[in-house]
Design a protein around this motif. Structure first.
Motif, PDB file in Angstrom:
ATOM      1  N   THR A  43      -0.680   6.996   4.870  1.00  0.00           N
ATOM      2  CA  THR A  43      -0.164   6.642   6.199  1.00  0.00           C
ATOM      3  C   THR A  43       1.085   5.760   6.133  1.00  0.00           C
ATOM      4  O   THR A  43       1.647   5.429   7.165  1.00  0.00           O
ATOM      5  CB  THR A  43      -1.228   5.854   6.994  1.00  0.00           C
ATOM      6  OG1 THR A  43      -1.587   4.692   6.214  1.00  0.00           O
ATOM      7  CG2 THR A  43      -2.468   6.683   7.255  1.00  0.00           C
ATOM      8  N   LYS A  44       1.525   5.382   4.937  1.00  0.00           N
ATOM      9  CA  LYS A  44       2.578   4.371   4.826  1.00  0.00           C
ATOM     10  C   LYS A  44       3.990   4.977   4.713  1.00  0.00           C
ATOM     11  O   LYS A  44       4.157   6.170   4.525  1.00  0.00           O
ATOM     12  CB  LYS A  44       2.291   3.481   3.613  1.00  0.00           C
ATOM     13  CG  LYS A  44       0.957   2.751   3.709  1.00  0.00           C
ATOM     14  CD  LYS A  44       0.875   1.866   4.959  1.00  0.00           C
ATOM     15  CE  LYS A  44      -0.311   0.933   4.957  1.00  0.00           C
ATOM     16  NZ  LYS A  44      -1.583   1.583   5.354  1.00  0.00           N
ATOM     17  N   HIS A  71      -0.684   4.171   0.531  1.00  0.00           N
ATOM     18  CA  HIS A  71      -1.623   5.088   1.176  1.00  0.00           C
ATOM     19  C   HIS A  71      -0.844   6.161   1.937  1.00  0.00           C
ATOM     20  O   HIS A  71       0.317   5.950   2.300  1.00  0.00           O
ATOM     21  CB  HIS A  71      -2.476   4.250   2.142  1.00  0.00           C
ATOM     22  CG  HIS A  71      -3.535   5.000   2.867  1.00  0.00           C
ATOM     23  ND1 HIS A  71      -3.414   5.326   4.203  1.00  0.00           N
ATOM     24  CD2 HIS A  71      -4.719   5.463   2.456  1.00  0.00           C
ATOM     25  CE1 HIS A  71      -4.512   5.963   4.583  1.00  0.00           C
ATOM     26  NE2 HIS A  71      -5.312   6.061   3.540  1.00  0.00           N
ATOM     27  N   SER A  77       0.844  -1.191   0.000  1.00  0.00           N
ATOM     28  CA  SER A  77       0.000   0.000   0.000  1.00  0.00           C
ATOM     29  C   SER A  77       0.884   1.247   0.000  1.00  0.00           C
ATOM     30  O   SER A  77       1.859   1.311   0.752  1.00  0.00           O
ATOM     31  CB  SER A  77      -0.890   0.012   1.252  1.00  0.00           C
ATOM     32  OG  SER A  77      -1.539   1.258   1.367  1.00  0.00           O
ATOM     33  N   TYR A 126      -6.343   0.193  15.275  1.00  0.00           N
ATOM     34  CA  TYR A 126      -7.452  -0.625  14.776  1.00  0.00           C
ATOM     35  C   TYR A 126      -8.295  -1.250  15.896  1.00  0.00           C
ATOM     36  O   TYR A 126      -7.747  -1.833  16.817  1.00  0.00           O
ATOM     37  CB  TYR A 126      -6.911  -1.768  13.908  1.00  0.00           C
ATOM     38  CG  TYR A 126      -5.990  -1.329  12.824  1.00  0.00           C
ATOM     39  CD1 TYR A 126      -6.472  -0.660  11.713  1.00  0.00           C
ATOM     40  CD2 TYR A 126      -4.619  -1.570  12.926  1.00  0.00           C
ATOM     41  CE1 TYR A 126      -5.623  -0.266  10.704  1.00  0.00           C
ATOM     42  CE2 TYR A 126      -3.765  -1.171  11.912  1.00  0.00           C
ATOM     43  CZ  TYR A 126      -4.260  -0.518  10.809  1.00  0.00           C
ATOM     44  OH  TYR A 126      -3.417  -0.127   9.829  1.00  0.00           O
ATOM     45  N   GLY A 175      -2.876   4.585  -3.419  1.00  0.00           N
ATOM     46  CA  GLY A 175      -2.302   3.773  -4.478  1.00  0.00           C
ATOM     47  C   GLY A 175      -1.616   2.562  -3.894  1.00  0.00           C
ATOM     48  O   GLY A 175      -1.538   2.415  -2.674  1.00  0.00           O
TER      49      GLY A 175
HETATM   50  C1  LIG Z   1      -2.817   1.128   4.996  1.00  0.00           C
HETATM   51  C2  LIG Z   1      -3.956   1.784   5.538  1.00  0.00           C
HETATM   52  C3  LIG Z   1      -5.000   2.201   4.689  1.00  0.00           C
HETATM   53  C4  LIG Z   1      -5.010   1.945   3.197  1.00  0.00           C
HETATM   54  O1  LIG Z   1      -4.720   0.672   2.789  1.00  0.00           O
HETATM   55  P1  LIG Z   1      -4.860   0.310   1.247  1.00  0.00           P
HETATM   56  O2  LIG Z   1      -4.488  -1.122   1.180  1.00  0.00           O
HETATM   57  O3  LIG Z   1      -3.920   1.212   0.477  1.00  0.00           O
HETATM   58  O4  LIG Z   1      -6.290   0.577   0.887  1.00  0.00           O
HETATM   59  C5  LIG Z   1      -6.045   2.869   5.277  1.00  0.00           C
HETATM   60  N1  LIG Z   1      -6.082   3.130   6.597  1.00  0.00           N
HETATM   61  C6  LIG Z   1      -5.089   2.758   7.432  1.00  0.00           C
HETATM   62  C7  LIG Z   1      -5.170   3.081   8.891  1.00  0.00           C
HETATM   63  C8  LIG Z   1      -4.002   2.071   6.925  1.00  0.00           C
HETATM   64  O5  LIG Z   1      -3.014   1.714   7.767  1.00  0.00           O
END
Ligand SMILES: *Cc1c(COP(=O)(O)O)cnc(C)c1O
Length: 221
Positions: A24-25, A22, A20, A164, A32
């Motif tokens: 946050t990564k 995203h 990912s 989470y 993407g």
């Molecule tokens: C990684 C992540 C996402 C997005 O994940 P994708 O696989 O790119 O859709 C969304 N929210 C959090 C908290 C994440 O850690």
């Protein structure tokens, strides 16, 4: 990305793998991701699926004289702007990873005494795993202590967050899934977890400030 299990990079273990990118990564393009396949037939189909179900990619390679719909698909192609934004980070992937690991190790080193005293639990990395410092978390006693520590950190301008919630407690989890056995750990562990700030531009001195505040919090406990 940049992690490995028994020497094998994550994403390359099974037939398919995904990363990912995203926001946050560790490496990001806003939204993407990356899809890995290990066989040519999967690659060919993946190309079609991301091109709205067409063989447009084959057309560009001159393998067919026109392109048309051949399978399912949608519009999964990232924009060039997003790809460029990501690409510059991938060029410095090692450097970004090194910096994150330095921050991670500093957190660990400066909080280890609290773990020895039984106040917090720190992440555990098995010997055959190489991690990428995606996040640094600590676990405190329980939900009440976590709420108090988060408030304390906020008062000192530190944005730490919980993470989470267990999927089986979510609306969709209840509808589509089930919890098998007795929930002895999942909810309890989730309730006591705190994620500390972790991003490339974070300074080592800021990590020390954060761990200092955590020490002060536990002095008052
Ligand atoms: C990684 C992540 C996402 C997005 O994940 P994708 O696989 O790119 O859709 C969304 N929210 C959090 C908290 C994440 O850690």
């Amino acid at each position: 990305m940049m992690s490995a299990y028994k020497g094998k990079p994550l994403g390359t273990i099974g037939d398919f793998g995904t990363y990912s990118f995203h926001e946050t990564k560790n490496y990001t393009m806003g939204e993407g991701g990356l899809f890995f396949v290990n066989r040519k037939k999967y690659r060919d189909r993946a190309e079609v699926i991301r091109e709205k179900g067409t063989n447009r990619k084959q057309f560009f390679r001159g393998e067919v004289d026109k392109y048309s719909w051949v399978d399912f698909g949608s519009s999964y192609l990232p924009s060039e702007m997003n790809a460029a934004y990501l690409f510059s980070q991938l060029e410095c992937a090692e450097e970004i990873n090194r910096k994150r690991l330095i921050l991670w190790n500093r957190y660990y080193g400066e909080l280890e005494d609290l773990q020895d005293k039984g106040k917090v639990e720190l992440p555990y990395i098995p010997d055959d795993c190489r991690h990428n410092a995606h996040m640094f978390y600590i676990k405190v006693k329980d939900l009440l202590q976590r709420t108090r520590l988060l408030e304390y950190l906020k008062r000192h301008e530190i944005k730490a967050v919980f993470h989470y919630v267990p999927l089986h407690t979510s609306a969709a989890g209840k509808k589509f899934g089930e919890f098998v056995g007795e929930d002895r750990y999942t909810t309890a562990e989730s309730d006591r977890l705190i994620r500390l700030p972790m991003f490339y531009a974070l300074k080592e001195s800021e990590v020390s400030y954060i761990t200092e505040m955590i020490h002060r919090f536990f002095k008052g406990e």
